[in-house]
Design a protein around this motif. Structure first.
Motif, mmCIF file in Angstrom:
data_model
loop_
_atom_site.group_PDB
_atom_site.id
_atom_site.type_symbol
_atom_site.label_atom_id
_atom_site.label_comp_id
_atom_site.label_asym_id
_atom_site.label_seq_id
_atom_site.Cartn_x
_atom_site.Cartn_y
_atom_site.Cartn_z
ATOM 1 N N VAL A 220 0.842 -1.200 0.000
ATOM 2 C CA VAL A 220 0.000 0.000 0.000
ATOM 3 C C VAL A 220 0.874 1.246 0.000
ATOM 4 C CG1 VAL A 220 -1.622 1.360 1.385
ATOM 5 C CG2 VAL A 220 -2.049 -1.072 0.998
ATOM 6 N N GLN A 221 1.902 1.279 0.844
ATOM 7 C CA GLN A 221 2.796 2.431 0.880
ATOM 8 C C GLN A 221 3.497 2.618 -0.471
ATOM 9 O OE1 GLN A 221 3.060 4.770 3.205
ATOM 10 N NE2 GLN A 221 1.520 3.706 4.416
ATOM 11 N N HIS A 222 3.893 1.509 -1.074
ATOM 12 C CA HIS A 222 4.541 1.555 -2.389
ATOM 13 C C HIS A 222 3.588 2.176 -3.413
ATOM 14 C CE1 HIS A 222 6.882 -0.948 -5.646
ATOM 15 N NE2 HIS A 222 6.663 0.289 -6.039
ATOM 16 N N ASN A 223 2.362 1.685 -3.460
ATOM 17 C CA ASN A 223 1.391 2.191 -4.433
ATOM 18 C C ASN A 223 0.998 3.640 -4.149
ATOM 19 O OD1 ASN A 223 1.238 -0.095 -6.095
ATOM 20 N ND2 ASN A 223 -0.120 -1.100 -4.655
ATOM 21 N N LEU A 224 0.815 3.992 -2.889
ATOM 22 C CA LEU A 224 0.507 5.387 -2.556
ATOM 23 C C LEU A 224 1.676 6.300 -2.916
ATOM 24 C CD1 LEU A 224 -1.379 5.029 0.841
ATOM 25 C CD2 LEU A 224 -2.321 5.866 -1.316
ATOM 26 N N GLY A 225 2.892 5.805 -2.740
ATOM 27 C CA GLY A 225 4.067 6.575 -3.140
ATOM 28 C C GLY A 225 4.113 6.769 -4.645
ATOM 29 N N ALA A 226 3.760 5.735 -5.391
ATOM 30 C CA ALA A 226 3.737 5.846 -6.854
ATOM 31 C C ALA A 226 2.673 6.851 -7.295
ATOM 32 C CB ALA A 226 3.484 4.479 -7.487
ATOM 33 N N VAL A 227 1.501 6.809 -6.660
ATOM 34 C CA VAL A 227 0.439 7.768 -6.983
ATOM 35 C C VAL A 227 0.912 9.189 -6.674
ATOM 36 C CG1 VAL A 227 -1.877 8.576 -6.323
ATOM 37 C CG2 VAL A 227 -1.472 6.142 -6.748
ATOM 38 N N ALA A 228 1.534 9.377 -5.527
ATOM 39 C CA ALA A 228 2.039 10.704 -5.163
ATOM 40 C C ALA A 228 3.088 11.178 -6.169
ATOM 41 C CB ALA A 228 2.611 10.690 -3.749
ATOM 42 N N ALA A 229 3.936 10.273 -6.635
ATOM 43 C CA ALA A 229 4.956 10.641 -7.619
ATOM 44 C C ALA A 229 4.315 11.079 -8.929
ATOM 45 C CB ALA A 229 5.916 9.471 -7.855
ATOM 46 N N ILE A 230 3.311 10.348 -9.363
ATOM 47 C CA ILE A 230 2.610 10.708 -10.597
ATOM 48 C C ILE A 230 1.980 12.090 -10.465
ATOM 49 C CG2 ILE A 230 0.609 10.134 -12.042
ATOM 50 C CD1 ILE A 230 1.343 7.149 -11.468
ATOM 51 N N ARG A 231 1.499 12.393 -9.278
ATOM 52 C CA ARG A 231 0.855 13.691 -9.034
ATOM 53 C C ARG A 231 1.887 14.783 -8.715
ATOM 54 N NH1 ARG A 231 -4.202 12.686 -5.227
ATOM 55 N NH2 ARG A 231 -5.391 13.911 -6.722
ATOM 56 N N SER A 232 3.174 14.461 -8.822
ATOM 57 C CA SER A 232 4.276 15.387 -8.521
ATOM 58 C C SER A 232 4.275 15.868 -7.076
ATOM 59 C CB SER A 232 4.260 16.589 -9.487
ATOM 60 O OG SER A 232 4.509 16.144 -10.794
ATOM 61 N N GLN A 233 3.768 15.053 -6.187
ATOM 62 C CA GLN A 233 3.836 15.323 -4.749
ATOM 63 C C GLN A 233 5.079 14.601 -4.232
ATOM 64 O OE1 GLN A 233 0.024 13.660 -3.696
ATOM 65 N NE2 GLN A 233 -1.055 15.587 -4.050
ATOM 66 N N ASN A 234 6.235 15.182 -4.559
ATOM 67 C CA ASN A 234 7.500 14.476 -4.372
ATOM 68 C C ASN A 234 7.851 14.188 -2.923
ATOM 69 O OD1 ASN A 234 7.984 14.272 -7.153
ATOM 70 N ND2 ASN A 234 8.680 16.385 -7.193
ATOM 71 N N ASP A 235 7.581 15.098 -2.012
ATOM 72 C CA ASP A 235 7.892 14.836 -0.606
ATOM 73 C C ASP A 235 7.060 13.676 -0.071
ATOM 74 O OD1 ASP A 235 9.757 16.881 -0.612
ATOM 75 O OD2 ASP A 235 8.395 18.361 0.263
ATOM 76 N N GLU A 236 5.776 13.685 -0.410
ATOM 77 C CA GLU A 236 4.885 12.593 0.011
ATOM 78 C C GLU A 236 5.326 11.277 -0.635
ATOM 79 O OE1 GLU A 236 1.390 10.805 1.801
ATOM 80 O OE2 GLU A 236 2.599 12.571 2.231
ATOM 81 N N ALA A 237 5.664 11.322 -1.905
ATOM 82 C CA ALA A 237 6.121 10.128 -2.600
ATOM 83 C C ALA A 237 7.396 9.587 -1.953
ATOM 84 C CB ALA A 237 6.355 10.431 -4.077
ATOM 85 N N ALA A 238 8.345 10.476 -1.666
ATOM 86 C CA ALA A 238 9.610 10.052 -1.054
ATOM 87 C C ALA A 238 9.356 9.390 0.292
ATOM 88 C CB ALA A 238 10.536 11.254 -0.891
ATOM 89 N N ARG A 239 8.486 9.982 1.093
ATOM 90 C CA ARG A 239 8.194 9.431 2.424
ATOM 91 C C ARG A 239 7.584 8.036 2.307
ATOM 92 N NH1 ARG A 239 4.192 8.729 5.729
ATOM 93 N NH2 ARG A 239 2.594 9.757 4.480
ATOM 94 N N ARG A 240 6.571 7.910 1.478
ATOM 95 C CA ARG A 240 5.875 6.618 1.365
ATOM 96 C C ARG A 240 6.749 5.544 0.724
ATOM 97 N NH1 ARG A 240 0.676 6.588 2.827
ATOM 98 N NH2 ARG A 240 -0.486 8.547 2.933
ATOM 99 N N LEU A 241 7.498 5.909 -0.291
ATOM 100 C CA LEU A 241 8.360 4.924 -0.932
ATOM 101 C C LEU A 241 9.475 4.474 0.001
ATOM 102 C CD1 LEU A 241 8.460 6.480 -4.495
ATOM 103 C CD2 LEU A 241 7.462 4.263 -3.878
ATOM 104 N N THR A 242 9.993 5.383 0.806
ATOM 105 C CA THR A 242 11.015 5.006 1.783
ATOM 106 C C THR A 242 10.449 4.036 2.808
ATOM 107 O OG1 THR A 242 12.203 7.081 1.438
ATOM 108 C CG2 THR A 242 12.636 5.910 3.505
ATOM 109 N N VAL A 243 9.227 4.297 3.260
ATOM 110 C CA VAL A 243 8.565 3.366 4.195
ATOM 111 C C VAL A 243 8.417 1.994 3.544
ATOM 112 C CG1 VAL A 243 6.384 2.858 5.375
ATOM 113 C CG2 VAL A 243 7.385 5.148 5.557
ATOM 114 N N ALA A 244 7.957 1.984 2.282
ATOM 115 C CA ALA A 244 7.764 0.714 1.582
ATOM 116 C C ALA A 244 9.085 -0.047 1.433
ATOM 117 C CB ALA A 244 7.139 0.966 0.215
ATOM 118 N N ILE A 245 10.135 0.665 1.034
ATOM 119 C CA ILE A 245 11.447 0.015 0.863
ATOM 120 C C ILE A 245 11.923 -0.583 2.180
ATOM 121 C CG2 ILE A 245 13.904 0.499 0.434
ATOM 122 C CD1 ILE A 245 12.830 2.604 -1.672
#
Length: 186
Positions: free
Chosen positions: A29-54
């Motif tokens: 879920v964190q991975h997918n939410l991070g990908a969605v945030a990245a697509i929406r150019s919400q880079n800080d949110e994407a970075a946070r969620r993708l780091t959690v997923a990793i």
């Protein structure tokens, strides 16, 4: 529709919390939410969620390594957007190393090599980038259904060849791109 996906992903996050914050479901879920945030150019949110997923993927040690490589690659893209090319190179390198070790000769490896090559090219590390693109191109050509990836690799290779002063190499790559798109559209 990415805007329609966000509310669904938020609901998925609530369900993932029911499974625990250190579950594979929570990581995905964190991975997918991070990908969605990245697509929406919400880079800080994407970075946070993708780091959690990793971190969750690594902690759990159970997801397919292709999934971890994908999360690392996404995180590299976000780092690059944030202007942190050193971090981008680190994340892309990790993704590529996983792909080369676990999925050698696959399009997963080719994608990771292409991503890293573009970042290295932007840093002026043209020879390193060129070697990665040649490898990615070879892999994508071997997987006959990768015409768009081949075109992307050729486009990047043409840019590198031009910057290296190899006009013939750049023109050759550009001609091949035109031939490829002509064949696709026929």
């Amino acid at each position: 529709n990415i805007d329609g996906a966000a509310p669904l992903m938020q609901r998925a996050e609530v369900l993932a919390q029911r499974f625990g914050t250190s579950s594979l479901v929570a990581a995905k879920v964190q991975h997918n939410l991070g990908a969605v945030a990245a697509i929406r150019s919400q880079n800080d949110e994407a970075a946070r969620r993708l780091t959690v997923a990793i971190n969750l993927y690594r902690q759990l040690g159970v997801p397919p390594l292709e999934t971890l490589a994908g999360a690392l690659s996404n995180r590299g893209m976000v780092a690059e957007r944030q202007g942190d090319t050193a971090q981008a190179v680190a994340f892309y390198s990790q993704a590529m190393n996983i792909a080369k070790t676990v999925l050698p000769g696959t399009t997963v490896q080719a994608k990771a090599e292409n991503n890293l090559a573009v970042t290295l090219m932007n840093q002026g590390r043209l020879q390193e980038a060129r070697a990665l693109l040649v490898s990615a191109l070879t892999i994508n050509r071997e997987h006959g259904d990768q015409a768009l990836s081949v075109a992307r690799n050729l486009s990047n290779l043409a840019r590198i060849n031009a910057r290296l002063g190899n006009v013939d190499g750049a023109e050759s790559a550009r001609r091949e791109i035109i031939e490829l798109y002509t064949a696709i559209s026929a």
